[in-house]
Design a protein around this motif. Structure first.
Motif, PDB file in Angstrom:
ATOM      1  N   ARG A   1       1.222  -1.029  -0.304  1.00  0.00           N
ATOM      2  CA  ARG A   1      -0.014   0.056   0.238  1.00  0.00           C
ATOM      3  C   ARG A   1       0.715   1.023   0.067  1.00  0.00           C
ATOM      4  NH1 ARG A   1      -5.553  -0.771   0.975  1.00  0.00           N
ATOM      5  NH2 ARG A   1      -6.059  -2.660   2.175  1.00  0.00           N
ATOM      6  N   GLY A   2       0.533   1.699  -1.031  1.00  0.00           N
ATOM      7  CA  GLY A   2       0.957   3.740  -1.262  1.00  0.00           C
ATOM      8  C   GLY A   2       2.597   3.457  -1.912  1.00  0.00           C
ATOM      9  N   VAL A   3       2.801   2.040  -2.454  1.00  0.00           N
ATOM     10  CA  VAL A   3       4.244   2.316  -3.043  1.00  0.00           C
ATOM     11  C   VAL A   3       3.681   2.655  -4.459  1.00  0.00           C
ATOM     12  CG1 VAL A   3       5.788   1.212  -3.402  1.00  0.00           C
ATOM     13  CG2 VAL A   3       5.249   1.295  -1.413  1.00  0.00           C
ATOM     14  N   GLU A   4       2.892   0.298  -4.949  1.00  0.00           N
ATOM     15  CA  GLU A   4       2.514   0.148  -6.869  1.00  0.00           C
ATOM     16  C   GLU A   4       1.164   0.653  -6.667  1.00  0.00           C
ATOM     17  OE1 GLU A   4       4.392  -2.027  -4.180  1.00  0.00           O
ATOM     18  OE2 GLU A   4       3.022  -3.861  -4.863  1.00  0.00           O
ATOM     19  N   ILE A   5       0.732   0.616  -5.767  1.00  0.00           N
ATOM     20  CA  ILE A   5      -0.908   0.822  -5.782  1.00  0.00           C
ATOM     21  C   ILE A   5      -1.500   1.606  -3.955  1.00  0.00           C
ATOM     22  CG2 ILE A   5      -1.340  -1.055  -4.591  1.00  0.00           C
ATOM     23  CD1 ILE A   5      -3.689  -1.311  -6.410  1.00  0.00           C
ATOM     24  N   SER A   6      -1.761   2.953  -4.216  1.00  0.00           N
ATOM     25  CA  SER A   6      -2.011   3.583  -3.269  1.00  0.00           C
ATOM     26  C   SER A   6      -3.438   2.511  -2.460  1.00  0.00           C
ATOM     27  CB  SER A   6      -3.098   5.330  -3.222  1.00  0.00           C
ATOM     28  OG  SER A   6      -4.050   4.997  -4.606  1.00  0.00           O
ATOM     29  N   SER A   7      -3.675   3.111  -1.466  1.00  0.00           N
ATOM     30  CA  SER A   7      -5.199   2.671  -0.783  1.00  0.00           C
ATOM     31  C   SER A   7      -6.679   2.793  -1.326  1.00  0.00           C
ATOM     32  CB  SER A   7      -5.323   2.639   0.379  1.00  0.00           C
ATOM     33  OG  SER A   7      -3.920   1.925   1.502  1.00  0.00           O
ATOM     34  N   HIS A   8      -5.833   3.902  -2.003  1.00  0.00           N
ATOM     35  CA  HIS A   8      -7.574   4.694  -2.915  1.00  0.00           C
ATOM     36  C   HIS A   8      -7.864   2.979  -3.450  1.00  0.00           C
ATOM     37  CE1 HIS A   8      -9.934   7.899  -4.144  1.00  0.00           C
ATOM     38  NE2 HIS A   8      -9.685   7.239  -4.973  1.00  0.00           N
ATOM     39  N   ALA A   9      -6.405   3.289  -4.421  1.00  0.00           N
ATOM     40  CA  ALA A   9      -6.627   2.763  -5.732  1.00  0.00           C
ATOM     41  C   ALA A   9      -7.508   0.659  -5.331  1.00  0.00           C
ATOM     42  CB  ALA A   9      -5.419   2.225  -6.375  1.00  0.00           C
ATOM     43  N   ALA A  10      -6.426   0.522  -3.986  1.00  0.00           N
ATOM     44  CA  ALA A  10      -6.712  -0.577  -3.612  1.00  0.00           C
ATOM     45  C   ALA A  10      -8.260  -0.966  -3.347  1.00  0.00           C
ATOM     46  CB  ALA A  10      -5.940  -1.477  -2.556  1.00  0.00           C
ATOM     47  N   ASP A  11      -8.451  -0.064  -2.694  1.00  0.00           N
ATOM     48  CA  ASP A  11     -10.357  -0.945  -2.345  1.00  0.00           C
ATOM     49  C   ASP A  11     -11.082   0.362  -2.727  1.00  0.00           C
ATOM     50  OD1 ASP A  11      -8.768  -1.648   0.494  1.00  0.00           O
ATOM     51  OD2 ASP A  11      -8.828   0.560   0.826  1.00  0.00           O
ATOM     52  N   SER A  12     -11.025   0.495  -4.276  1.00  0.00           N
ATOM     53  CA  SER A  12     -11.544   1.069  -4.352  1.00  0.00           C
ATOM     54  C   SER A  12     -12.826   0.033  -5.898  1.00  0.00           C
ATOM     55  CB  SER A  12     -11.189   2.380  -5.740  1.00  0.00           C
ATOM     56  OG  SER A  12     -10.623   1.504  -7.082  1.00  0.00           O
ATOM     57  N   ASP A  13     -13.682   0.710  -5.814  1.00  0.00           N
ATOM     58  CA  ASP A  13     -14.230  -0.367  -6.575  1.00  0.00           C
ATOM     59  C   ASP A  13     -14.500  -0.890  -7.691  1.00  0.00           C
ATOM     60  OD1 ASP A  13     -15.035   2.087  -7.990  1.00  0.00           O
ATOM     61  OD2 ASP A  13     -17.042   1.929  -7.921  1.00  0.00           O
ATOM     62  N   LYS A  14     -12.632   0.092  -8.295  1.00  0.00           N
ATOM     63  CA  LYS A  14     -12.185  -1.044  -9.225  1.00  0.00           C
ATOM     64  C   LYS A  14     -11.424  -1.474  -9.763  1.00  0.00           C
ATOM     65  CE  LYS A  14     -11.155   3.713 -11.919  1.00  0.00           C
ATOM     66  NZ  LYS A  14     -12.775   4.157 -13.127  1.00  0.00           N
ATOM     67  N   SER A  15     -11.282  -1.998  -8.017  1.00  0.00           N
ATOM     68  CA  SER A  15     -10.490  -2.924  -8.134  1.00  0.00           C
ATOM     69  C   SER A  15     -10.828  -4.309  -7.510  1.00  0.00           C
ATOM     70  CB  SER A  15     -10.212  -2.863  -6.333  1.00  0.00           C
ATOM     71  OG  SER A  15      -8.572  -3.840  -5.210  1.00  0.00           O
ATOM     72  N   ALA A  16     -10.234  -5.342  -8.588  1.00  0.00           N
ATOM     73  CA  ALA A  16     -10.563  -6.854  -8.250  1.00  0.00           C
ATOM     74  C   ALA A  16      -9.617  -7.857  -7.783  1.00  0.00           C
ATOM     75  CB  ALA A  16     -11.046  -7.297 -10.039  1.00  0.00           C
ATOM     76  N   ILE A  17      -9.040  -7.109  -7.076  1.00  0.00           N
ATOM     77  CA  ILE A  17      -7.944  -7.853  -6.046  1.00  0.00           C
ATOM     78  C   ILE A  17      -8.983  -8.976  -5.828  1.00  0.00           C
ATOM     79  CG2 ILE A  17      -5.791  -7.947  -4.755  1.00  0.00           C
ATOM     80  CD1 ILE A  17      -5.117  -4.522  -5.235  1.00  0.00           C
ATOM     81  N   LEU A  18      -9.286  -8.964  -4.847  1.00  0.00           N
ATOM     82  CA  LEU A  18      -9.541  -9.978  -4.563  1.00  0.00           C
ATOM     83  C   LEU A  18     -10.696 -10.943  -4.657  1.00  0.00           C
ATOM     84  CD1 LEU A  18     -10.865  -8.081  -0.935  1.00  0.00           C
ATOM     85  CD2 LEU A  18      -8.833  -9.455  -0.974  1.00  0.00           C
ATOM     86  N   GLU A  19     -11.197 -10.184  -5.609  1.00  0.00           N
ATOM     87  CA  GLU A  19     -11.592 -11.856  -6.892  1.00  0.00           C
ATOM     88  C   GLU A  19     -10.676 -12.357  -7.455  1.00  0.00           C
ATOM     89  OE1 GLU A  19     -14.798 -10.190 -10.155  1.00  0.00           O
ATOM     90  OE2 GLU A  19     -14.887 -11.981 -10.563  1.00  0.00           O
ATOM     91  N   GLN A  20      -9.712 -11.937  -7.589  1.00  0.00           N
ATOM     92  CA  GLN A  20      -8.470 -12.700  -8.344  1.00  0.00           C
ATOM     93  C   GLN A  20      -8.659 -13.928  -7.326  1.00  0.00           C
ATOM     94  OE1 GLN A  20      -5.828  -9.079  -8.545  1.00  0.00           O
ATOM     95  NE2 GLN A  20      -4.758 -10.020 -10.218  1.00  0.00           N
ATOM     96  N   VAL A  21      -8.192 -13.653  -5.750  1.00  0.00           N
ATOM     97  CA  VAL A  21      -7.799 -14.490  -5.054  1.00  0.00           C
ATOM     98  C   VAL A  21      -9.050 -15.943  -4.819  1.00  0.00           C
ATOM     99  CG1 VAL A  21      -7.513 -15.238  -2.716  1.00  0.00           C
ATOM    100  CG2 VAL A  21      -5.966 -12.912  -3.917  1.00  0.00           C
ATOM    101  N   GLU A  22     -10.014 -15.082  -5.349  1.00  0.00           N
ATOM    102  CA  GLU A  22     -11.235 -16.573  -4.902  1.00  0.00           C
ATOM    103  C   GLU A  22     -11.066 -16.840  -6.342  1.00  0.00           C
ATOM    104  OE1 GLU A  22     -15.289 -14.085  -5.201  1.00  0.00           O
ATOM    105  OE2 GLU A  22     -16.184 -15.948  -5.333  1.00  0.00           O
ATOM    106  N   ASN A  23     -10.993 -16.685  -7.776  1.00  0.00           N
ATOM    107  CA  ASN A  23     -10.866 -17.363  -8.963  1.00  0.00           C
ATOM    108  C   ASN A  23      -9.891 -18.233  -9.040  1.00  0.00           C
ATOM    109  OD1 ASN A  23     -13.251 -15.566  -9.610  1.00  0.00           O
ATOM    110  ND2 ASN A  23     -12.374 -14.058 -10.734  1.00  0.00           N
ATOM    111  N   GLY A  24      -8.511 -17.987  -7.947  1.00  0.00           N
ATOM    112  CA  GLY A  24      -7.791 -18.483  -8.211  1.00  0.00           C
ATOM    113  C   GLY A  24      -7.622 -19.875  -7.807  1.00  0.00           C
ATOM    114  N   VAL A  25      -8.833 -20.108  -6.758  1.00  0.00           N
ATOM    115  CA  VAL A  25      -8.216 -21.681  -6.628  1.00  0.00           C
ATOM    116  C   VAL A  25      -9.290 -22.426  -7.691  1.00  0.00           C
ATOM    117  CG1 VAL A  25     -10.250 -22.778  -4.798  1.00  0.00           C
ATOM    118  CG2 VAL A  25      -9.302 -21.076  -3.874  1.00  0.00           C
ATOM    119  N   ALA A  26     -10.490 -22.055  -8.268  1.00  0.00           N
ATOM    120  CA  ALA A  26     -11.248 -22.269  -9.520  1.00  0.00           C
ATOM    121  C   ALA A  26     -10.193 -22.800  -9.592  1.00  0.00           C
ATOM    122  CB  ALA A  26     -12.762 -21.275  -9.761  1.00  0.00           C
TER     123      ALA A  26
END
Lengths: 420, 304
Positions: free
Chosen positions: B264-289
């Motif tokens: 957080r705050g380096v390559e990606i701001s918290s604003h970006a990581a937590d925004s509705d554009k972020s698919a980061i946690l969906e990536q993790v979910e999809n990773g299992v499938a």
């Protein structure tokens, strides 16, 4: 015993189909006549060249006899048409002492196949700090000085080495590598390394050190021989240095004339060598530079490694490839491709190395010269396999490949040391 | 397929087949009882020669949901530290009748080297700087779920391209899927011959964000690459990170992906990581499938 090599294509400054007569270990005649001899060997369809002089090999003895020995290396040499070879000093212990150097020369004579001329280290323990006893080492039979395998990092040490070796009329064979640029690299840095994720060694790791050593050769008037040139920029620097009249010579390996970094794309550790196989443009530059004399000679950089040192992750595998039995086939391929002719071949593999090493009675098929002679079959195909290979090791990208061009008879001092 | 080593030679159809199978597992993973019998009785060994928590956990969950017996073999407790060669380790595990190896290794090409020397099917969980093909599949799968298409989408991969196996696997696969891949990062971490990737190289972050349908933001690993290539975290954030003020320039529906763990705050701001554009946690979910799908395909030896 008087021997006639009959009806072969004898390579001097020209090609002539004639008879070459050997007597008492010397070349006595090259003639169209058929003089009385004790033995005749039919060489029809074969090429007769002066015995190859390989300025750059690693024979691994003492210390790594499981990879190669002076004996197995000599056997590979004569099977590859090589009658004189220089072995680098990075064995274990390194050759920085006259007793060891004298032992290598003596062992070579006992084996009696090819002349083995050891290089001695430039620096004690190959540590890059203090010069070896160059005068004493030369008296014990070394051919020159090299810390090959390792660059001489200190410019000051290289300067003093060039100055001091010059006093004895000798030279420094330079392994050119700027270690902070090569760093953890394992192959040429370029499109292929970018694509396969192996860490690259930029061509400049070589060329910046060549630039330094050319400047130091100018400063000192000493003689620098640039080992295994691999990149286009290096060639350009050597070209300019020679044009400036600086005392430098250079060599290229048959592997670098033939292969490119594409050979590394599949992580085959047989392709791992230092300096690395470069891009196709570099290869083309090397081929042309050898023809026009910027690069003086071909040396194998024969670097045998056991399977245990190669059968592993690419990053961890040892650098090095076989070369002694590839000089003839890989250069024959260049001749068939039209890059060179057989007169070039004899110049690259024998005449120029003899000049660099200061060997007076070798390097040409001249009347009165030593009868070190290689007879080549340039056309018959064969597979490079365990039946052909005489090295203890098998680390070459050409293993199992079909090759053309091979020594069928190797004569050392008038004596047959290899024949098929 | 016997092995899953690289995205380089996957066809479009093969990738879509992986996605189709992943769809069914994704649905399974939302149920109360998340178990399928596909790999019952099979032994899957997760052979990790390099530290990993999330990829290994993701694979382990995928294996367990498919009813496999999954074993973790990591370098800290392995014989590699005792001087055993890679292939000797592999042959030992082979003798215990492993059915699938999932391998991560710090050396590029090492997973292929194992696959070439074992009859056991191998899945590449990341090899050196070379490839991380399951990550690429889950990235592209995540983009497709959000956009319902792939062809013609603009994707910018941002960060340390030189040392990123995620970048390489994504470049090959995204190009196969007809996506426009652009690359952006500090010049010290762009490969020397980067043009050979056949991607547009962005000159600055504005160009990188311009018209991007998705951003793959790579983790900056200063602990690994040292401080030579990237002078400091704040310097990186200022010139190469995705910060709140960039949002005005970005497409409304652009998607932000990151293979994790994020700085957080380096390559990606918290604003970006937590925004509705972020698919980061969906990536993790999809990773299992995605990993369940690939495990099944490798086990059955079917064409993806």
């Amino acid at each position: 015993m008087r021997i006639a090599l009959k009806n072969g294509t004898v390579v001097t400054d020209k090609l002539s189909v004639c008879n070459l007569i050997i007597d008492n270990g010397k070349i006595t005649e090259i003639t169209d006549e058929v003089p009385q001899t004790d033995k005749e060997i039919d060489c029809s369809g074969k090429i007769i060249v002066p015995g190859l002089i390989d300025m750059h090999t690693h024979l691994r003895e003492p210390g790594q006899e499981y990879k190669e020995t002076l004996l197995s290396g000599s056997e590979a040499a004569v099977a590859g048409g090589v009658t004189t070879l220089c072995c680098m000093a990075n064995a274990n212990p390194v050759t920085d002492d006259s007793a060891l150097a004298a032992w290598i020369v003596k062992r070579g004579k006992e084996i009696g196949l090819a002349d083995i001329l050891p290089y001695a280290c430039v620096t004690k323990g190959m540590a890059g700090k203090e010069l070896t006893e160059m005068g004493i080492l030369l008296q014990s039979g070394v051919c020159g000085f090299s810390d090959d395998g390792k660059p001489i990092i200190s410019g000051e040490v290289m300067r003093r080495a060039l100055e001091y070796s010059k006093y004895f009329g000798s030279y420094i064979a330079c392994h050119e590598e700027e270690p902070t640029l090569s760093d953890k690299g394992v192959m040429h840095e370029g499109a292929v390394s970018a694509n396969c994720g192996l860490r690259g060694i930029p061509t400049e790791a070589e060329s910046v050190m060549i630039a330094r050593d050319i400047e130091l050769a100018r400063l000192t008037g000493g003689r620098a021989h640039i080992c295994h040139v691999s990149g286009s920029r290096s060639v350009e620097l050597i070209r300019r240095g020679k044009a400036d009249g600086i005392n430098i010579t250079s060599e290229v390996t048959p592997n670098h004339l033939t292969l490119t970094d594409k050979a590394c794309a599949d992580y085959d550790t047989a392709s791992k060598v230092n300096p690395p196989l470069r891009a196709e443009t570099d290869r083309q530059t090397l081929i042309a530079a050898l023809k026009d004399g910027v690069i003086d000679c071909v040396a194998s950089d024969h670097a045998p490694h056991h399977k245990d040192d190669k059968f592993m992750e690419y990053d961890h595998a040892a650098f090095g490839m076989l070369g002694l039995q590839l000089l003839i086939p890989l250069l024959t391929a260049q001749i068939h491709a039209g890059a060179y002719n057989w007169v070039d071949f004899a110049r690259f593999t024998s005449e120029n190395p003899a000049k660099i090493l200061g060997l007076t009675n070798k390097g040409r098929l001249n009347k009165g010269f030593d009868a070190d002679i290689t007879v080549i079959d340039p056309v018959t195909e064969y597979i490079y396999d365990e039946k052909v290979n005489r090295s203890k090791s098998v680390n070459t990208p050409f293993w199992g490949k079909t090759l053309k061009g091979r020594a069928v008879l190797t004569i050392k001092n008038g004596k047959t040391v290899f024949e098929i | 397929m016997k092995n899953f080593l690289s995205t380089k030679d996957l066809t479009k159809e093969e990738i879509l087949n992986i996605f189709d199978l992943a769809d069914t597992f994704r649905e399974l993973n939302t149920r109360g009882v998340k178990k399928a019998p596909a790999l019952a009785g099979k032994t899957v060994i997760n052979l990790f020669f390099e530290n990993s928590t999330r990829t290994r956990t993701s694979f382990e969950i995928a294996e367990k949901r498919l009813s496999a017996d999954s074993i973790n073999f990591s370098v800290a407790v392995s014989s590699a530290q005792k001087g055993e060669t890679l292939i000797d380790t592999v042959h030992n595990l082979e003798s215990m009748k492993a059915d699938i190896f999932v391998i991560r290794h710090e050396c590029s090409g090492a997973v292929k080297f194992v696959a070439d020397n074992t009859p056991v099917p191998v899945i590449n969980a990341g090899d050196g700087l070379n490839e991380h093909p399951t990550q690429s599949m889950l990235d592209i799968y995540t983009i497709r779920r959000a956009k319902n298409r792939l062809e013609g989408l603009n994707v910018t991969i941002m960060g340390d391209i030189s040392h990123s196996r995620v970048a390489r696997s994504n470049i090959w696969a995204m190009k196969t899927m007809g996506m426009n891949v652009r690359l952006f990062g500090p010049p010290t971490v762009m490969p020397n011959d980067v043009t050979s990737f056949g991607c547009k190289i962005c000159k600055n972050i504005d160009e990188a964000l311009d018209d991007a349908d998705a951003l793959i933001i790579l983790r900056i690993q200063r602990e690994r690459q040292g401080e030579l290539l990237i002078p400091s975290a704040r310097e990186y954030a200022r010139f190469f990170g995705v910060m709140p003020h960039h949002f005005v320039k970005m497409k409304k529906d652009s998607l932000i992906l990151h293979p994790g763990p994020i700085n957080r705050g380096v390559e990606i701001s918290s604003h970006a990581a937590d925004s509705d554009k972020s698919a980061i946690l969906e990536q993790v979910e999809n990773g299992v499938a995605i990993r369940m799908a690939i495990l099944c395909m490798v086990d059955k030896g079917i064409k993806a």
